[in-house]
Design an enzyme around this catalytic site. Structure first.
Site, mmCIF file in Angstrom:
data_model
loop_
_atom_site.group_PDB
_atom_site.id
_atom_site.type_symbol
_atom_site.label_atom_id
_atom_site.label_comp_id
_atom_site.label_asym_id
_atom_site.label_seq_id
_atom_site.Cartn_x
_atom_site.Cartn_y
_atom_site.Cartn_z
ATOM 1 C CB ALA A 42 -0.965 -0.036 1.168
ATOM 2 C CB SER A 43 0.076 4.716 0.992
ATOM 3 O OG SER A 43 -1.040 4.785 0.130
ATOM 4 C CB THR A 44 4.238 1.480 3.610
ATOM 5 O OG1 THR A 44 4.242 0.326 2.753
ATOM 6 C CG2 THR A 44 3.153 1.334 4.665
#
Length: 629
Positions: free
Chosen positions: A331-333
Site C-alpha cells: 500500500a502507501s508505505t
C-alpha cells in the site's frame, strides 16, 4: 599238510605286507592332515591375528556416543530466552524386580500411572535387555519426585532419573523468533545423512525445527563425545576403557530486547498482525512479533495429534510467522521509495506540482478512472505533500511515467521481491511484479493498466512486514542496504557474558548516485505525514516530544466495483482493509525503525500509527527516564 602250512604262511605274509602298506598310507595321511591343521593355525594365529583381534574387540568393546549439552540463547541484556532444564523420569530395571506386576500396581497407588502407559511400558520392556532400565512415567513434577523419594526403599529396581530438555520461559512471546526443538524424525535424519552430520547426532534426540533453533543448529548443538566400554557376551557393561567428553554447543546472544518484545506482544494481543522493530545502527532486530502465536514447549515433549490439528485448522493461523511469511500489498508505505526513484529518474523534480481532482485516468483512454482515497481530491500537490497527505493520483502518474520495468528494478534495489537476509529460514520473497513474472504466472502480457495500481503498492505487488522495515532502513541509511539480523554475538563455553564474539553484518550493493536532497525530500514528506497540518498520521503523533517520520498504508483485500463505496461495517471482517505503518524516530539521530501490519483492522493512519507511536514512546522516552535515574 606241509603244502597247506606253506600256503598259510604265504597268505599271512601277504596280509602283513598289505597291512603295513595301509598303515604307512594312513600315517602319511595323518601327517599331511596335521600339517594342514598346523598351517591353518599358523595362518589364523599369525597371519590373520590383527583381523581376528579386531573382531574380538568389536564383540568385547562398544563405543557409546554421548550427546552434548545444547547452547543457551540470551537476549542483548543477558536474559535467558532458551535454557536446558532437567526432566525427571521414573525408570524400572526388570532384572532387579522380582514381581513386576505387583511393583507396578504399588506404584499406581502413589503416582498417576495410566493403564495405557503400563501397556506402552510392557512393549518397551519386551524390546529391551533385562539389565537395562525402561521408563514407566516421564516428566514427573517436583511433588511426584518427592512422593516417590519418600517411599523409594519399598521399590528395589525403581529409580528417578534426570535428563536435560529445552525450555522456553517466555512461551508464545518468542515462538516465531526462537522456534523450538523437537524429536529427530526420518526427514531430519535423511538430511543429516545427506550433509554427513549423522554421526554427530547418534546420541541426540532433539533437533532445531524452526526459527533461531533451526538456523543456528550447528552452532547450538555442539560436538558429541563418546566412551569405550568393555561388555560381556550378554552386552552388560563391565568397565569403561576410554572417555572423551562432548563439547557443548555455543551460547548465542540475540539483538532482541525481551522487555520490548513483551511490550509489543501485549500491544498486538488479540489482533492478527505483526510488528518488526529494528535498531537503525546496524539493523539488529530488537523485536519481532507475530500474533497470534502458540507455546513452543508443547512441541518439545511431543504435541498430541489433537493439539496440532487444532493449531493447524485455527482460522487465525497461529503457526504462520506473519513478520516474514505474511504477504500483503504494501500500500502507501512505499510512496517515499517511489518518490526517490521518480526524482532520480527525472520523472518529477522537487518543484513538480500537479492538480488532484480526486481521480486519474490513463491519457487518451476511455477506461474507468483510478480513484484517490479522498474523493474530492487534494488540490495542488508537490512531492512532499504527496507523501504527507498520501495522494494516490500523484503516484498513478509517476507509475505511468516510470513504467513497470523501472519501478520493479528500483524497488528490488530496496529489497522487495527477494529475501531480506534475516537469519531464520521461514521467510517469503513475496512478489515484486515484472513483465516476465506475469507472463510466466498468468500466461498473459503486461498491460499498462497493470502498472498504475503498483504505483500505490497495490495490484500484483506484495511484501512482508520485514521487507517494508528493511526498505525503510535503506531510506534512513541514504541508500545503504543492510540485512536485518537476529544474531548479535556468540559465547564460547565457560566465557563470561561480556566476552562475546560479534557476528558479521551482511550487506548488499548500495543504491548509489541518488542525490542527498532526494533522500531528504522523502524524509521530509514522512515527517510531515506525522507532524504536518494535514499529515495522515498527525493525530496519532500529536504532542510528541521528539521528531519522527512515518508513512501509513491501507491495503485493500478485495477490489471495489466502480462507484461502490467501502463500508467496513457492511462486509465480513476477513475482507476488511489491512492497516500498515512504517516509520522511525528521532529524525536527526534515529534510534528505532518500526513497521506494523494489523490484518483487517482498517486504515493505517487510524489504527496502525497509534501502535507505532506507543512503541516509539516506550523506547525513546522510557530510555530517557532510565538515563535520568
Amino acid at each position: 599238510m606241509l603244502r597247506r602250512k606253506r600256503s598259510q604262511i604265504r597268505d599271512y605274509k601277504a596280509e602283513s605286507a598289505l597291512f603295513s602298506r595301509r598303515a604307512l598310507v594312513a600315517f602319511v595321511g595323518i601327517i599331511f592332515m596335521m600339517g594342514l591343521l598346523i598351517l591353518n593355525l599358523y595362518n589364523i594365529q599369525v597371519n590373520q591375528y590383527q583381523d581376528y583381534e579386531t573382531r574380538s574387540n568389536d564383540n568385547r568393546i562398544k563405543v557409546v556416543p554421548i550427546a552434548p549439552n545444547r547452547g543457551l540463547i540470551y537476549d542483548r541484556k543477558g536474559r535467558l530466552l532458551a535454557e536446558n532444564r532437567p526432566v525427571f523420569n521414573l525408570e524400572l530395571t526388570p532384572e532387579k524386580i522380582k514381581n513386576m506386576d505387583a511393583t507396578i500396581a504399588a506404584l499406581q497407588d502413589i503416582l498417576p500411572i495410566s493403564d495405557e502407559r503400563v501397556e506402552s511400558f510392557e512393549k518397551d520392556r519386551r524390546r529391551t535387555r533385562r539389565f537395562k532400565s525402561v521408563p514407566l512415567l516421564t516428566q514427573l513434577s517436583q511433588e511426584q519426585v518427592a512422593i516417590f523419594s519418600v517411599q523409594q526403599h519399598k521399590f528395589p529396581g525403581v529409580e528417578v532419573t534426570a535428563n536435560l530438555k529445552r525450555f522456553y520461559p517466555y512461551g508464545d512471546v518468542l515462538t516465531h523468533v526462537i522456534g523450538y526443538v523437537s524429536r529427530i524424525n526420518d526427514r531430519d535424519m535423511q538430511r543429516l545423512i545427506r550433509e554427513e552430520k549423522a554421526s554427530n547426532y547418534q546420541a541426540t534426540r532433539d533437533i532445531g525445527k524452526l526459527g533461531i533453533e533451526r538456523y543456528y543448529e550447528d552452532m547450538l548443538h555442539g560436538t558429541a563425545g563418546y566412551q569405550e566400554v568393555e561388555v560381556n557376551s550378554r552386552g552388560r557393561v563391565i568397565r569403561t576403557l576410554k572417555y572423551v567428553p562432548p563439547k557443548p554447543g555455543k551460547d548465542i546472544v540475540l539483538n532482541l530486547d525481551i522487555d520490548l518484545q513483551l511490550y509489543v506482544h501485549k500491544l498486538l494481543d488479540g489482533h492478527r498482525g505483526s510488528a518488526v522493530v529494528l535498531d537503525p545502527a546496524d539493523n539488529g532486530v530488537l523485536a519481532m512479533v507475530s500474533s497470534p502465536s502458540y507455546d513452543p514447549n508443547d512441541f518439545v515433549h511431543g504435541i498430541s495429534s489433537k493439539g496440532y490439528n487444532a493449531l493447524l485448522n485455527d482460522p487465525d493461523r497461529p503457526l504462520v510467522n506473519r513478520a516474514t511469511l505474511g504477504i500483503y500489498p504494501p500500500a502507501s508505505t512505499i510512496k517515499p521509495f517511489i518518490a526517490v526513484a521518480a526524482l532520480d529518474e527525472g520523472v518529477i523534480t522537487p518543484k513538480t506540482v500537479r492538480n488532484d481532482p480526486g481521480y486519474w485516468r490513463i491519457p487518451n483512454s476511455k477506461t474507468r478512472p483510478f480513484r484517490d482515497w479522498l474523493r474530492w481530491g487534494h488540490g495542488k500537490v508537490d512531492v512532499k505533500k504527496s507523501i504527507e497527505e498520501s495522494v494516490d493520483t500523484f503516484y498513478y502518474q509517476i507509475a505511468y511515467d516510470l513504467g513497470i520495468d523501472r519501478i520493479s528494478d528500483w524497488m528490488m534495489r530496496f529489497g522487495f521481491g527477494d529475501y531480506t537476509g534475516i537469519d531464520i529460514h521461514e521467510e517469503s520473497k513475496a512478489n515484486m511484479p515484472t513483465r516476465e513474472w506475469k507472463q510466466a504466472r498468468h500466461r498473459t502480457p503486461w498491460y499498462q493498466g497493470d502498472t498504475i495500481p503498483v504505483g500505490i503498492g497495490q495490484g500484483y505487488w506484495t511484501a512482508t512486514p520485514m521487507q517494508i522495515a528493511k526498505a525503510t532502513s535503506v531510506l534512513v541509511h541514504r541508500g545503504e542496504v543492510i540485512a536485518p539480523h537476529l544474531l548479535r554475538s556468540t559465547i564460547e563455553n565457560g566465557e563470561e557474558f561480556n566476552s562475546q564474539e560479534l557476528s558479521p553484518i551482511e550487506t548488499y550493493p548500495p543504491i548509489q548516485g541518488v542525490a542527498t536532497s532526494y533522500w531528504n525530500i522523502a524524509e521530509e514528506g514522512m515527517r510531515l505525514a506525522n507532524h504536518g497540518k494535514k499529515g495522515t498520521a498527525r493525530r496519532a503523533f500529536a504532542k510528541l516530544g521528539y521528531s519522527s517520520a512515518g508513512k501509513s498504508g491501507t491495503a485493500q483485500v478485495f477490489s471495489l466495483k466502480e462507484d461502490e463505496e467501502y463500508n467496513a461495517d457492511e462486509i465480513p471482517e476477513h475482507l476488511r482493509d489491512h492497516a500498515l505503518f512504517t516509520g522511525y524516530a528521532p529524525i536527526n539521530d534515529p534510534e528505532v525503525i518500526v513497521t506494523i501490519v494489523l490484518e483487517n483492522a482498517g486504515g493505517g493512519s487510524t489504527n496502525g500509527a497509534p501502535v507505532v507511536r506507543r512503541i516509539f514512546d516506550h523506547i525513546i522516552l522510557d530510555e530517557e527516564k532510565e538515563a535520568q535515574q
